[in-house]
Design a protein around this motif. Structure first.
Motif: not given
Length: 235
Positions: A119-127, A205-208, A215-218
């Protein structure tokens, strides 16, 4: 009476600082496949003959088994207390919780890549209240199509697709997010996961972890590459 530990980060701290002795009380096969770093295997019936020889009674002992439904670790903790070990902890959620959070592992399957490894652990996050224009800029800067939408505790509440954000006409992320996305645990095998994503047409899919924290985005393209060119992770 032994103390029950539910916080994997506390167990991780004890492992990292070499403060506690880890004991897995499962049979040999699951132990040899994967276990917590540095853990010994002592079966429940072997505690009486091996515990005093293999363990230091002056140091804390953390015992664990398969998962929260397995009763081997609380029984092992109780017996160790009877054998004179005073600092005994039962990691109640067990190995399933540890592996699902993508934490380090040892064993012959340790080099097998799982979802959390690729999974991409640096995937962008937003709220949800973030302006869409800002989210689009972030996606442009990072070159990602998807961003994970999280709350203040990093719990996943949705996914944001760049196309949806660009078509949103201003507003905020909450207006166009895809709520309740399917998530996977860090120890999900890659092949079956890819097959499910292809069947359902899922692009990301988000990996949680078991608490729903990211955890990351795949993304499917990344997963396809990992299946074609297997990834190796350190045990």
């Amino acid at each position: 009476m032994s103390v029950r530990l539910f916080d994997r980060q506390e167990v991780f701290r004890l492992v990292e600082q070499d403060m506690a002795q880890l004991v897995e009380v499962l049979p040999s096969e699951p132990y040899e496949q994967a276990h917590l770093p540095g853990a010994l295997r002592i079966g429940l019936r072997e505690l009486d003959t091996r515990a005093r020889d293999w363990l230091d009674p002056g140091r804390p002992v953390v015992v664990y088994c398969a998962d929260a439904l397995c009763d081997l670790s609380p029984r092992a903790a109780a017996r160790l207390r009877q054998l004179g070990f005073r600092q005994v902890y039962d990691y109640a959620p067990g190995k399933a919780d540890w592996l699902a959070a993508g934490l380090p592992r040892e064993g012959w399957a340790a080099d097998t890549a799982f979802a959390g490894d690729v999974a991409d652990h640096t995937a962008p996050l937003c709220t949800v209240d973030q302006p869409l224009d800002d989210a689009v800029d972030m996606l442009d800067e990072t070159g990602h199509r998807f961003a994970a939408v999280v709350d203040a505790e990093q719990v996943v509440v949705g996914l944001l697709d760049r196309e949806d954000a660009e078509a949103g006409g201003g507003g905020v992320v909450g207006d166009v997010l895809r709520p309740g996305p399917t998530t996977v645990r860090a120890d999900a095998p890659l092949g079956p996961l890819l097959a499910r994503m292809v069947r359902s047409g899922t692009e990301a899919v988000p990996v949680t972890d078991p608490e729903g924290r990211l955890i990351g985005l795949l993304e499917r393209e990344r997963l396809e590459q990992a299946v074609v060119r297997p990834h190796t992770t350190a045990g």
